[in-house]
Design a protein around this motif. Structure first.
Motif, PDB file in Angstrom:
ATOM      1  N   MET A   1      58.954   0.688 -23.278  1.00 17.99           N
ATOM      2  CA  MET A   1      57.560   0.233 -23.280  1.00 17.99           C
ATOM      3  C   MET A   1      56.639   1.413 -22.997  1.00 17.99           C
ATOM      4  O   MET A   1      56.828   2.148 -22.029  1.00 17.99           O
ATOM      5  N   GLY A   2      55.647   1.611 -23.850  1.00 18.94           N
ATOM      6  CA  GLY A   2      54.732   2.723 -23.685  1.00 18.94           C
ATOM      7  C   GLY A   2      53.704   2.493 -22.594  1.00 18.94           C
ATOM      8  O   GLY A   2      53.529   1.374 -22.105  1.00 18.94           O
ATOM      9  N   GLU A   3      53.007   3.551 -22.216  1.00 19.64           N
ATOM     10  CA  GLU A   3      51.960   3.475 -21.211  1.00 19.64           C
ATOM     11  C   GLU A   3      50.621   3.184 -21.876  1.00 19.64           C
ATOM     12  O   GLU A   3      50.290   3.765 -22.909  1.00 19.64           O
ATOM     13  N   ARG A   4      49.841   2.298 -21.268  1.00 26.26           N
ATOM     14  CA  ARG A   4      48.532   1.911 -21.800  1.00 26.26           C
ATOM     15  C   ARG A   4      47.452   2.455 -20.870  1.00 26.26           C
ATOM     16  O   ARG A   4      47.352   2.048 -19.725  1.00 26.26           O
ATOM     17  N   ARG A  30      53.227  17.265 -28.531  1.00 27.59           N
ATOM     18  CA  ARG A  30      54.396  17.367 -27.651  1.00 27.59           C
ATOM     19  C   ARG A  30      55.515  16.421 -28.097  1.00 27.59           C
ATOM     20  O   ARG A  30      56.502  16.251 -27.385  1.00 27.59           O
ATOM     21  N   GLY A  31      55.328  15.798 -29.258  1.00 32.87           N
ATOM     22  CA  GLY A  31      56.367  14.935 -29.811  1.00 32.87           C
ATOM     23  C   GLY A  31      56.272  13.477 -29.429  1.00 32.87           C
ATOM     24  O   GLY A  31      57.159  12.684 -29.767  1.00 32.87           O
ATOM     25  N   LYS A  32      55.189  13.078 -28.745  1.00 30.88           N
ATOM     26  CA  LYS A  32      55.019  11.693 -28.337  1.00 30.88           C
ATOM     27  C   LYS A  32      54.335  10.883 -29.440  1.00 30.88           C
ATOM     28  O   LYS A  32      53.505  11.409 -30.182  1.00 30.88           O
ATOM     29  N   ARG A  33      54.701   9.624 -29.536  1.00 32.37           N
ATOM     30  CA  ARG A  33      54.037   8.704 -30.474  1.00 32.37           C
ATOM     31  C   ARG A  33      52.828   8.107 -29.768  1.00 32.37           C
ATOM     32  O   ARG A  33      52.970   7.475 -28.717  1.00 32.37           O
ATOM     33  N   VAL A  34      51.652   8.291 -30.356  1.00 31.84           N
ATOM     34  CA  VAL A  34      50.396   7.941 -29.683  1.00 31.84           C
ATOM     35  C   VAL A  34      49.551   7.032 -30.579  1.00 31.84           C
ATOM     36  O   VAL A  34      49.339   7.339 -31.757  1.00 31.84           O
ATOM     37  N   ALA A  35      49.071   5.941 -30.003  1.00 27.32           N
ATOM     38  CA  ALA A  35      48.110   5.061 -30.676  1.00 27.32           C
ATOM     39  C   ALA A  35      46.773   5.180 -29.967  1.00 27.32           C
ATOM     40  O   ALA A  35      46.696   5.040 -28.745  1.00 27.32           O
ATOM     41  N   LEU A  36      45.727   5.467 -30.736  1.00 26.56           N
ATOM     42  CA  LEU A  36      44.365   5.477 -30.217  1.00 26.56           C
ATOM     43  C   LEU A  36      43.697   4.171 -30.613  1.00 26.56           C
ATOM     44  O   LEU A  36      43.751   3.772 -31.777  1.00 26.56           O
ATOM     45  N   GLN A 101      42.018 -11.574 -23.242  1.00 25.42           N
ATOM     46  CA  GLN A 101      43.380 -12.031 -23.501  1.00 25.42           C
ATOM     47  C   GLN A 101      43.903 -11.458 -24.816  1.00 25.42           C
ATOM     48  O   GLN A 101      45.064 -11.029 -24.912  1.00 25.42           O
ATOM     49  N   GLN A 102      43.070 -11.455 -25.836  1.00 22.70           N
ATOM     50  CA  GLN A 102      43.475 -10.888 -27.124  1.00 22.70           C
ATOM     51  C   GLN A 102      43.754  -9.399 -27.008  1.00 22.70           C
ATOM     52  O   GLN A 102      44.690  -8.881 -27.614  1.00 22.70           O
ATOM     53  N   MET A 103      42.948  -8.703 -26.225  1.00 22.89           N
ATOM     54  CA  MET A 103      43.159  -7.268 -26.057  1.00 22.89           C
ATOM     55  C   MET A 103      44.462  -6.992 -25.320  1.00 22.89           C
ATOM     56  O   MET A 103      45.191  -6.053 -25.651  1.00 22.89           O
ATOM     57  N   ARG A 104      44.769  -7.798 -24.316  1.00 17.41           N
ATOM     58  CA  ARG A 104      46.044  -7.625 -23.612  1.00 17.41           C
ATOM     59  C   ARG A 104      47.220  -7.788 -24.556  1.00 17.41           C
ATOM     60  O   ARG A 104      48.175  -7.001 -24.535  1.00 17.41           O
ATOM     61  N   ALA A 105      47.152  -8.808 -25.406  1.00 10.17           N
ATOM     62  CA  ALA A 105      48.241  -9.058 -26.345  1.00 10.17           C
ATOM     63  C   ALA A 105      48.359  -7.927 -27.361  1.00 10.17           C
ATOM     64  O   ALA A 105      49.469  -7.491 -27.715  1.00 10.17           O
ATOM     65  N   LEU A 106      47.217  -7.438 -27.828  1.00  7.22           N
ATOM     66  CA  LEU A 106      47.208  -6.375 -28.823  1.00  7.22           C
ATOM     67  C   LEU A 106      47.820  -5.088 -28.277  1.00  7.22           C
ATOM     68  O   LEU A 106      48.684  -4.467 -28.913  1.00  7.22           O
ATOM     69  N   THR A 107      47.376  -4.670 -27.105  1.00 10.78           N
ATOM     70  CA  THR A 107      47.884  -3.413 -26.554  1.00 10.78           C
ATOM     71  C   THR A 107      49.342  -3.541 -26.114  1.00 10.78           C
ATOM     72  O   THR A 107      50.090  -2.568 -26.161  1.00 10.78           O
ATOM     73  N   ALA A 108      49.746  -4.739 -25.719  1.00 14.73           N
ATOM     74  CA  ALA A 108      51.157  -4.953 -25.378  1.00 14.73           C
ATOM     75  C   ALA A 108      52.030  -4.770 -26.615  1.00 14.73           C
ATOM     76  O   ALA A 108      53.122  -4.179 -26.541  1.00 14.73           O
ATOM     77  N   GLU A 109      51.559  -5.258 -27.744  1.00 15.35           N
ATOM     78  CA  GLU A 109      52.297  -5.076 -28.992  1.00 15.35           C
ATOM     79  C   GLU A 109      52.372  -3.598 -29.374  1.00 15.35           C
ATOM     80  O   GLU A 109      53.412  -3.103 -29.806  1.00 15.35           O
ATOM     81  N   LEU A 110      51.273  -2.890 -29.196  1.00 13.01           N
ATOM     82  CA  LEU A 110      51.270  -1.461 -29.507  1.00 13.01           C
ATOM     83  C   LEU A 110      52.191  -0.688 -28.572  1.00 13.01           C
ATOM     84  O   LEU A 110      52.867   0.268 -28.987  1.00 13.01           O
ATOM     85  N   ALA A 111      52.237  -1.090 -27.314  1.00 10.66           N
ATOM     86  CA  ALA A 111      53.061  -0.393 -26.331  1.00 10.66           C
ATOM     87  C   ALA A 111      54.553  -0.523 -26.633  1.00 10.66           C
ATOM     88  O   ALA A 111      55.362   0.266 -26.138  1.00 10.66           O
ATOM     89  N   GLU A 112      54.916  -1.499 -27.445  1.00  9.79           N
ATOM     90  CA  GLU A 112      56.310  -1.635 -27.861  1.00  9.79           C
ATOM     91  C   GLU A 112      56.675  -0.640 -28.957  1.00  9.79           C
ATOM     92  O   GLU A 112      57.851  -0.376 -29.198  1.00  9.79           O
ATOM     93  N   GLN A 113      55.649  -0.084 -29.615  1.00  9.21           N
ATOM     94  CA  GLN A 113      55.880   0.810 -30.747  1.00  9.21           C
ATOM     95  C   GLN A 113      55.548   2.268 -30.443  1.00  9.21           C
ATOM     96  O   GLN A 113      56.021   3.162 -31.147  1.00  9.21           O
ATOM     97  N   PHE A 114      54.712   2.504 -29.423  1.00 14.34           N
ATOM     98  CA  PHE A 114      54.226   3.843 -29.140  1.00 14.34           C
ATOM     99  C   PHE A 114      54.535   4.242 -27.699  1.00 14.34           C
ATOM    100  O   PHE A 114      54.635   3.389 -26.821  1.00 14.34           O
ATOM    101  N   ASP A 115      54.641   5.560 -27.484  1.00  9.95           N
ATOM    102  CA  ASP A 115      54.864   6.065 -26.129  1.00  9.95           C
ATOM    103  C   ASP A 115      53.600   5.957 -25.282  1.00  9.95           C
ATOM    104  O   ASP A 115      53.666   5.703 -24.079  1.00  9.95           O
TER     105      ASP A 115
END
Length: 263
Positions: A1-4, A30-36, A101-115
């Motif tokens: 799980m990535g850091e938010r 540095r080789g990390k997967r990052v979502a902005l 609530q929608q933002m929490r769900a969205l970033t949680a989904e992203l954290a599964e894919q990105f560091d």
């Protein structure tokens, strides 16, 4: 799980969006997967300073409301081999369109894919701020060493603590050495002492950062002290012990000791 991590300031114009991009770029280098994630609905800018505005088809609101899959709304920066990706904000919707609530769900989904998920928070402390903070478990507070910016940052720190965001960290941006020496700008030490949270880094005021943003290019790709500062901040996020550059008139050894970067 990535850091938010939410990047916030309270006051606009302190370079928060530029900082978000350059921390993300530094982590990607540095080789990390990052979502902005640009959460400034109605006033998006992250796609412009990133130089990918022509690639935006869908946006955050489209993804939240189901008009596209989240992956379809993400825009990759080809300069980073797929490691730096943007979820742009909507230009024609207001900040009440998305719920916390929608933002929490969205970033949680992203954290599964990105560091790392870096959330660019809109200015102010209204609904947009609440949404951005709801999607984070860490926070970076950005300020310029000016009285009005520091006052707003202090208020934001209190709000973050009230929202159960533990140990927000501080970045002092656009530090101008000559102004500090003349007494026309707060020193780094003064700024850190007033706000009383751990210092993550400080970025000097350089024209190269403005030029890079106008060209749609992260300044982290360039040389110079600002570029080094962005990379140092990314290193500290990764848990590395990196000394702070001496950027104002404070004696380097005393300043570093005060800020906890030297024994």
């Amino acid at each position: 799980m990535g850091e938010r991590i939410v990047v916030t300031s309270g006051k606009g114009g302190v370079g928060k969006t530029t900082l978000t991009l350059n921390i993300g770029a530094s982590l990607a280098m540095r080789g990390k997967r990052v979502a902005l994630v640009d959460t400034d609905l109605g006033l998006r800018n992250l796609d412009v300073v990133m130089g990918v505005e022509d690639k935006v088809v869908y946006d955050l609101v489209d993804a939240v409301e189901g008009r596209c899959r989240l992956k379809q709304a993400m825009v990759q920066d080809a300069r980073f081999s797929g490691r730096l990706t943007l979820l742009p904000a909507a230009q024609t919707r207001d900040k009440d369109t998305v719920t916390a609530q929608q933002m929490r769900a969205l970033t949680a989904e992203l954290a599964e894919q990105f560091d790392y998920v870096l959330i660019d928070c809109p200015a102010g402390i209204e609904q947009g701020f609440k949404n951005a903070v709801a999607g984070a478990d860490q926070a970076i507070v950005v300020t310029m060493p000016e009285i009005s910016a520091v006052r707003d940052a202090d208020k934001v720190i209190g709000l973050l603590l009230a929202c159960d965001i533990p140990s927000p960290r501080l970045v002092v941006n656009r530090l101008h050495t000559k102004l500090v020496r003349r007494g026309d700008m707060m020193s780094l030490r003064d700024t850190a002492e007033v706000l009383g949270i751990p210092l993550l880094g400080a970025v000097p005021d350089e024209d190269a950062v403005i030029r890079a943003g106008n060209l749609g290019k992260p300044a982290a790709l360039n040389g110079g002290r600002a570029s080094t500062a962005f990379h140092n901040i990314a290193s500290r996020i990764l848990g590395e012990d990196v000394p702070l550059m001496a950027l104002d008139s404070e004696p380097a050894r005393a300043l570093l000791k005060f800020l906890g970067f030297a024994g």
